[in-house]
Structure formats: structure tokens, C-alpha cells
Write a protein that holds these residues in place. Structure first.
Motif, PDB file in Angstrom:
ATOM      1  N   LEU A  57       0.856  -1.188   0.000  1.00  0.00           N
ATOM      2  CA  LEU A  57       0.000   0.000   0.000  1.00  0.00           C
ATOM      3  C   LEU A  57       0.889   1.233   0.000  1.00  0.00           C
ATOM      4  CD1 LEU A  57      -3.140   0.667   2.137  1.00  0.00           C
ATOM      5  CD2 LEU A  57      -1.224   2.261   2.294  1.00  0.00           C
ATOM      6  N   SER A  58       0.454   2.254  -0.715  1.00  0.00           N
ATOM      7  CA  SER A  58       1.128   3.549  -0.655  1.00  0.00           C
ATOM      8  C   SER A  58       0.067   4.641  -0.685  1.00  0.00           C
ATOM      9  CB  SER A  58       2.119   3.721  -1.813  1.00  0.00           C
ATOM     10  OG  SER A  58       1.449   3.684  -3.058  1.00  0.00           O
ATOM     11  N   ALA A  59       0.387   5.770  -0.066  1.00  0.00           N
ATOM     12  CA  ALA A  59      -0.579   6.866   0.005  1.00  0.00           C
ATOM     13  C   ALA A  59       0.134   8.153   0.382  1.00  0.00           C
ATOM     14  CB  ALA A  59      -1.670   6.558   1.031  1.00  0.00           C
ATOM     15  N   ASN A  60      -0.380   9.269  -0.097  1.00  0.00           N
ATOM     16  CA  ASN A  60       0.068  10.557   0.416  1.00  0.00           C
ATOM     17  C   ASN A  60      -0.499  10.736   1.819  1.00  0.00           C
ATOM     18  OD1 ASN A  60       1.279  11.055  -2.046  1.00  0.00           O
ATOM     19  ND2 ASN A  60      -0.390  12.334  -2.807  1.00  0.00           N
ATOM     20  N   PHE A  61       0.270  11.365   2.690  1.00  0.00           N
ATOM     21  CA  PHE A  61      -0.234  11.577   4.044  1.00  0.00           C
ATOM     22  C   PHE A  61      -0.062  13.030   4.467  1.00  0.00           C
ATOM     23  CE2 PHE A  61       4.264  10.659   4.928  1.00  0.00           C
ATOM     24  CZ  PHE A  61       4.580  11.632   5.874  1.00  0.00           C
ATOM     25  N   ASP A  62      -1.003  13.457   5.292  1.00  0.00           N
ATOM     26  CA  ASP A  62      -0.914  14.723   6.020  1.00  0.00           C
ATOM     27  C   ASP A  62      -0.978  14.360   7.498  1.00  0.00           C
ATOM     28  OD1 ASP A  62      -1.096  16.380   3.615  1.00  0.00           O
ATOM     29  OD2 ASP A  62      -3.191  15.732   3.567  1.00  0.00           O
ATOM     30  N   GLN A  63      -0.001  14.796   8.253  1.00  0.00           N
ATOM     31  CA  GLN A  63       0.066  14.456   9.672  1.00  0.00           C
ATOM     32  C   GLN A  63       0.097  15.734  10.509  1.00  0.00           C
ATOM     33  OE1 GLN A  63       2.540  11.200  12.003  1.00  0.00           O
ATOM     34  NE2 GLN A  63       3.902  12.877  11.470  1.00  0.00           N
ATOM     35  N   VAL A  64      -0.763  15.757  11.518  1.00  0.00           N
ATOM     36  CA  VAL A  64      -0.804  16.895  12.440  1.00  0.00           C
ATOM     37  C   VAL A  64      -0.600  16.357  13.850  1.00  0.00           C
ATOM     38  CG1 VAL A  64      -2.143  18.826  13.334  1.00  0.00           C
ATOM     39  CG2 VAL A  64      -2.383  18.153  10.928  1.00  0.00           C
ATOM     40  N   ILE A  65       0.413  16.872  14.534  1.00  0.00           N
ATOM     41  CA  ILE A  65       0.710  16.459  15.902  1.00  0.00           C
ATOM     42  C   ILE A  65       0.482  17.658  16.820  1.00  0.00           C
ATOM     43  CG2 ILE A  65       2.476  15.622  17.490  1.00  0.00           C
ATOM     44  CD1 ILE A  65       3.801  14.214  15.133  1.00  0.00           C
ATOM     45  N   ASP A  74       2.215  20.698  14.949  1.00  0.00           N
ATOM     46  CA  ASP A  74       3.286  20.407  13.993  1.00  0.00           C
ATOM     47  C   ASP A  74       2.658  19.664  12.818  1.00  0.00           C
ATOM     48  OD1 ASP A  74       5.784  20.001  12.817  1.00  0.00           O
ATOM     49  OD2 ASP A  74       6.043  18.074  13.840  1.00  0.00           O
ATOM     50  N   THR A  75       2.689  20.267  11.641  1.00  0.00           N
ATOM     51  CA  THR A  75       2.062  19.686  10.456  1.00  0.00           C
ATOM     52  C   THR A  75       3.135  19.235   9.475  1.00  0.00           C
ATOM     53  OG1 THR A  75       0.131  21.124  10.710  1.00  0.00           O
ATOM     54  CG2 THR A  75       0.443  20.078   8.568  1.00  0.00           C
ATOM     55  N   THR A  76       3.036  17.974   9.035  1.00  0.00           N
ATOM     56  CA  THR A  76       3.990  17.425   8.083  1.00  0.00           C
ATOM     57  C   THR A  76       3.242  16.725   6.954  1.00  0.00           C
ATOM     58  OG1 THR A  76       4.180  15.366   9.361  1.00  0.00           O
ATOM     59  CG2 THR A  76       5.774  17.104   9.844  1.00  0.00           C
ATOM     60  N   HIS A  77       3.958  16.508   5.846  1.00  0.00           N
ATOM     61  CA  HIS A  77       3.365  15.874   4.666  1.00  0.00           C
ATOM     62  C   HIS A  77       4.382  14.917   4.058  1.00  0.00           C
ATOM     63  CE1 HIS A  77       0.408  19.158   4.893  1.00  0.00           C
ATOM     64  NE2 HIS A  77       1.441  19.977   4.977  1.00  0.00           N
ATOM     65  N   GLY A  78       3.889  13.991   3.249  1.00  0.00           N
ATOM     66  CA  GLY A  78       4.798  13.090   2.561  1.00  0.00           C
ATOM     67  C   GLY A  78       4.062  11.927   1.937  1.00  0.00           C
ATOM     68  N   ARG A  79       4.813  10.846   1.730  1.00  0.00           N
ATOM     69  CA  ARG A  79       4.276   9.627   1.124  1.00  0.00           C
ATOM     70  C   ARG A  79       4.554   8.457   2.054  1.00  0.00           C
ATOM     71  NH1 ARG A  79       0.468   8.523  -2.817  1.00  0.00           N
ATOM     72  NH2 ARG A  79       0.815   6.464  -3.735  1.00  0.00           N
ATOM     73  N   PHE A  92       9.120  12.035   4.112  1.00  0.00           N
ATOM     74  CA  PHE A  92       8.532  13.355   4.298  1.00  0.00           C
ATOM     75  C   PHE A  92       8.968  14.301   3.176  1.00  0.00           C
ATOM     76  CE2 PHE A  92       8.459  11.311   8.349  1.00  0.00           C
ATOM     77  CZ  PHE A  92       7.351  11.801   9.019  1.00  0.00           C
ATOM     78  N   THR A  93       7.995  15.027   2.666  1.00  0.00           N
ATOM     79  CA  THR A  93       8.298  16.107   1.725  1.00  0.00           C
ATOM     80  C   THR A  93       8.318  17.451   2.442  1.00  0.00           C
ATOM     81  OG1 THR A  93       5.938  16.248   1.154  1.00  0.00           O
ATOM     82  CG2 THR A  93       7.334  14.864  -0.237  1.00  0.00           C
ATOM     83  N   ALA A  94       7.680  17.511   3.597  1.00  0.00           N
ATOM     84  CA  ALA A  94       7.728  18.696   4.457  1.00  0.00           C
ATOM     85  C   ALA A  94       7.654  18.204   5.899  1.00  0.00           C
ATOM     86  CB  ALA A  94       6.575  19.649   4.147  1.00  0.00           C
ATOM     87  N   PRO A  95       8.773  18.243   6.635  1.00  0.00           N
ATOM     88  CA  PRO A  95      10.090  18.746   6.235  1.00  0.00           C
ATOM     89  C   PRO A  95      10.813  17.765   5.302  1.00  0.00           C
ATOM     90  CG  PRO A  95      10.189  17.866   8.455  1.00  0.00           C
ATOM     91  CD  PRO A  95       8.749  17.800   8.046  1.00  0.00           C
ATOM     92  N   LYS A  96      11.355  18.296   4.245  1.00  0.00           N
ATOM     93  CA  LYS A  96      11.998  17.471   3.232  1.00  0.00           C
ATOM     94  C   LYS A  96      13.246  16.801   3.799  1.00  0.00           C
ATOM     95  CE  LYS A  96      13.509  17.586  -1.584  1.00  0.00           C
ATOM     96  NZ  LYS A  96      13.708  18.439  -2.788  1.00  0.00           N
ATOM     97  N   VAL A 204      -3.536  11.490  11.253  1.00  0.00           N
ATOM     98  CA  VAL A 204      -2.947  11.159   9.954  1.00  0.00           C
ATOM     99  C   VAL A 204      -4.081  10.946   8.953  1.00  0.00           C
ATOM    100  CG1 VAL A 204      -1.463   9.590   8.663  1.00  0.00           C
ATOM    101  CG2 VAL A 204      -0.970  10.061  11.076  1.00  0.00           C
ATOM    102  N   THR A 205      -4.056  11.702   7.877  1.00  0.00           N
ATOM    103  CA  THR A 205      -5.039  11.569   6.805  1.00  0.00           C
ATOM    104  C   THR A 205      -4.335  11.031   5.566  1.00  0.00           C
ATOM    105  OG1 THR A 205      -6.288  13.447   7.693  1.00  0.00           O
ATOM    106  CG2 THR A 205      -6.772  12.772   5.428  1.00  0.00           C
ATOM    107  N   LEU A 206      -4.909   9.986   4.965  1.00  0.00           N
ATOM    108  CA  LEU A 206      -4.307   9.332   3.805  1.00  0.00           C
ATOM    109  C   LEU A 206      -5.093   9.677   2.544  1.00  0.00           C
ATOM    110  CD1 LEU A 206      -3.672   5.818   5.403  1.00  0.00           C
ATOM    111  CD2 LEU A 206      -2.082   7.741   5.228  1.00  0.00           C
TER     112      LEU A 206
END
Length: 233
Positions: A57-65, A74-79, A92-96, A204-206
């Protein structure tokens, strides 16, 4: 005659009142049944069955801690990548440049954005089937591991989802509760809201999920960059 008429009038007066109470009772029962929450277990069983069919499985994610000790989220993004049973990664693409990788033997935590010059390495236990798996820990053997309650139905960009709250039965879980959003049509977990033991809350949102399409090998391996110190835990 007057007494008989009075009694008849009294009975006639009581009948509407009795009908009203009877209707009220039936209405109350109907409302009570209508307000009962749906059973969460068919939803979890569906999610568990779907999960058993997933090899990758793969998915883009948005994570908020949200940490109550720090304040600002703290908001991060990636795959995110997953290959059962115990390979898992977040690039992570942010922070890269930050990465989390479970390669089947070790869990690597590499966060140059906050702790440059080092990577934390911990061994993955040989027992169990879930490993460091964000999704699997909530849908593998849920009857044995959680008490569950239905929260609500929710609308996501991918369609309707059922929201279920999980509370671990054991005390060794690193979180006190978790709420998951399960796609009504496909049974995939599309969002997680985790309250960790430290009171930190992680959401975490996928998005853009791809199932059983394989995972690039480079995503599930980690080699420390030159000059980076490995800290074993």
C-alpha cells in the motif's frame, strides 16, 4: 341516571388520555431505537478482511501532531509505504529529507530537520505480525485487542466513511485511544486520530491510496548518509 352518565363521561374523558400515553410510549421506544449507535464490529471486521488482502500500500499523508506542552501544532506531509508483514516507511516532503523506515529488521528514525547528524535505530521484535505498522495495528485481530464504539458517519473526498473509536484492552499500547475512519465501500482506513500515552494527539489523513501496486525497494531500505551517527535504542 346522572351517576351512570357521569361514569360514562369519566370513562370517555380517560380514553383520550390513555391513548396519548400509549402513543407517547411507542414514540419514546421508537426514538430510543433510532438513537442506538450502530454496531462497530461489522465495520472493523470488514476493514480487517480487506487488510488481509493487501500485500502493499502507498498513500500521500498529512500528519498533524498536537502536543499540549508545546502548543502550536506540527504539520507534516509526505508519502507512506507499507509492505506486509513488517516493512513500513514514511518519506517526508515537508520537512523534506526526514524519513521513517522499518526494513524488516530495524526501525530507522532519521529526522535531520530537528536532529541533524544522527539516526536512531531500534530492532523490530521477531514476534507478532503487525510490526511498526500505522494501519495494521488497528485492524489486525481487533476483537482481541480493543473495545470499540461507533462514533458517527462522515463524508470524505473518497466517499462516506464510518468513524470508530478504539480503546486498547492491554496497558502496553503507546496510546490511550484511537479513532479511525473506515471507507464504507472499500473498507480501507483513510484517517487515524491517535491519543498517545503522553497526551500528544496525532492525526494522519491518507490520500491517493494505491493498493497492491508494489513499493519501490529503495523506500523500504535505509543506509545512513556519510557522517551520520547511528544511535541504537
Amino acid at each position: 341516571m346522572r351517576t351512570e352518565n357521569a361514569e360514562r363521561g369519566s370513562r370517555n374523558a380517560e380514553q383520550p388520555s390513555q391513548r396519548w400515553y400509549a402513543c407517547s410510549a411507542f414514540l419514546a421506544i421508537g426514538l430510543s431505537l433510532g438513537l442506538q449507535s450502530p454496531d462497530p464490529w461489522p465495520i472493523l471486521d470488514h476493514a480487517s478482511q480487506v487488510y488481509q488482502t493487501i500485500t502493499s500500500l502507498s498513500a500521500n499523508f498529512d500528519q498533524v501532531i498536537v502536543n499540549p506542552m508545546i502548543g502550536a501544532p506540527d504539520t507534516t506531509h509526505g508519502r507512506l509505504y507499507q509492505m506486509r508483514p513488517s516493512r513500513f516507511a514514511m518519506r517526508f516532503t515537508a520537512p523534506k529529507g526526514d524519513r521513517i523506515v522499518a526494513d524488516g529488521r530495524f526501525l530507522w528514525l532519521y529526522t535531520p530537520s530537528t536532529t541533524p547528524g544522527q539516526v536512531i535505530r531500534s530492532r523490530i521484535p521477531d514476534y507478532g505480525t503487525t510490526g511498526p505498522n500505522l494501519i495494521g495495528q488497528f485492524v489486525e485481530r481487533p476483537h482481541e485487542r480493543y473495545t470499540a464504539s461507533y462514533v458517527r458517519a462522515d463524508s470524505l473526498p473518497e466517499g462516506m466513511a464510518d468513524v470508530v473509536r478504539l480503546v486498547p484492552m492491554g496497558r502496553d499500547a503507546p496510546y490511550s485511544e484511537a479513532t479511525i475512519w473506515v471507507g464504507r465501500e472499500d473498507g480501507l482506513v483513510r484517517r487515524l486520530d491517535i491519543t498517545e500515552s503522553s497526551s500528544q494527539r496525532r492525526t494522519v489523513t491518507l490520500r491517493n491510496m494505491r493498493v497492491n501496486a508494489g513499493v519501490p525497494g529503495r523506500e523500504l531500505t535505509f543506509s545512513p548518509p556519510a557522517g551520520v551517527r547511528v544511535v541504537d535504542q
